[in-house]
Design an enzyme around this catalytic site. Structure first.
Site, short mmCIF file in Angstrom:
data_model
loop_
_atom_site.label_atom_id
_atom_site.label_comp_id
_atom_site.label_asym_id
_atom_site.label_seq_id
_atom_site.Cartn_x
_atom_site.Cartn_y
_atom_site.Cartn_z
N LYS A 84 -9.62 -6.76 -2.21
CA LYS A 84 -8.61 -6.82 -1.14
C LYS A 84 -8.32 -8.27 -0.80
O LYS A 84 -9.23 -9.02 -0.41
CB LYS A 84 -9.15 -6.13 0.11
C1 E4P Z 1 -7.24 -0.36 5.01
O1 E4P Z 1 -7.51 -0.65 3.88
C2 E4P Z 1 -7.99 -0.83 6.19
O2 E4P Z 1 -9.36 -0.84 5.91
C3 E4P Z 1 -7.83 0.10 7.38
O3 E4P Z 1 -6.97 1.17 7.08
C4 E4P Z 1 -7.56 -0.58 8.66
O4 E4P Z 1 -7.43 0.39 9.66
P1 E4P Z 1 -7.54 0.07 11.22
O5 E4P Z 1 -6.22 -0.44 11.67
O6 E4P Z 1 -7.85 1.40 11.83
O7 E4P Z 1 -8.64 -0.93 11.38
#
Ligand code: E4P
Length: 216
Positions: A84
C-alpha cells in the site's frame, strides 16, 4: 465483487477464510497497532499464510527512498503481499518504480478521481477510494467509486477498484452496484452482511414445525 477483510486481527482472518467468502485482506498501520503488536512483519506473514489472495501491507514512511526500500522488503515477506502506497507525488514515483519490478501496489488514501487516474497510469494494481472518510466530511464516497469504475472502463485501465473505508452493509450493496471489483470490509460488517431477520425467523419456524411431528 470480491470481498476482502479490512483487519489485522488474525482470528478474524481465520474465520473469514473458514466462511469461504474472503479472498483477500487489507491492513494499515492503525489496524496493526490496534492489535497491540509492534512486530509488523510477523502479523503480516501470519495473515499471508492464512489467505492465499492478496494481502495489503502499508509502508511506514513518507520518504521516497525509504518507501521504496520498505516496499521491496515487504514484498519479500510473502508471495501474496501487496504494497500500500499513499497517493502523493513521491508515492506515485514509488508506485511506478515498483510496477516496473512487478511488485503489486494498492494505491491508498484515494479521495478523488484525479488521484485514481494517476494511480492507474503509474501502474498500481489496485486503487482504494476511502468511502467512509469522504462520507464523514459530507461528500458522497460511493459516487467517487462509481466515477472511478466508469472512467477505468472507458479508458481500459486495468487497475482494480477496492471500495475501502466501508462502514455498513449498505456500502457493500452500493459498491457492488457501482461495479467495484472488491469491497474491503471490517469484520463487523462482514458479519452484518450475513444476517437477515427473516432467515432467523424462517429457521426457527422450520424447526418448530418439524418438532410438531418429531415428538409424535
Ligand atoms: C483500506 O484499505 C483501509 O485500511 C481502510 O478501509 C480504512 O478505513 P477507515 O476509514 O475505517 O479507517
Amino acid at each position: 465483487m470480491r470481498i476482502f477483510l479490512d483487519t489485522a486481527n488474525v482470528e478474524q482472518v481465520r474465520h473469514g477464510a473458514r466462511l469461504g467468502v474472503v479472498s483477500g485482506v487489507t491492513t494499515n498501520p492503525s489496524l496493526v497497532s490496534k492489535e497491540g503488536s509492534s512486530d509488523y512483519k510477523a502479523v503480516i506473514k501470519e495473515i499471508c499464510a492464512i489467505i492465499s489472495g492478496p494481502v495489503s501491507v502499508e509502508v511506514l514512511t513518507t520518504d521516497k527512498e525509504a518507501m521504496l526500500a520498505q516496499a521491496r522488503e515487504m514484498a519479500g515477506w510473502a508471495t501474496n503481499a501487496v504494497i500500500k502506497i499513499p497517493i502523493t507525488a513521491d508515492g506515485l514515483e514509488v508506485t511506478a518504480a515498483l510496477a516496473k519490478e512487478s511488485i503489486k501496489v494498492n494505491a491508498t488514501l484515494c479521495f478523488s478521481l484525479n488521484q485514481a487516474l494517476l494511480a492507474a497510469h503509474a501502474g498500481a494494481a489496485y486503487v482504494s477510494p476511502f468511502v467512509g472518510r469522504l462520507d464523514d466530511i459530507g461528500h458522497d464516497g460511493m459516487a467517487l467509486v462509481a466515477d472511478i469504475v466508469a472512467v477505468y472502463r472507458d479508458y481500459d485501465l486495468p487497475t482494480e477498484v477496492i471500495a475501502a473505508s466501508i462502514r455498513h452493509p449498505l456500502h457493500c450493496v452500493t459498491a457492488a452496484k457501482a461495479g467495484a471489483a472488491i469491497a474491503t470490509v471490517p469484520y463487523s460488517v462482514l458479519l452484518q452482511m450475513i444476517q437477515h431477520p427473516l432467515t432467523d425467523i424462517g429457521i426457527a419456524r422450520f424447526l418448530a414445525d418439524w418438532q410438531k411431528v418429531a415428538k409424535k
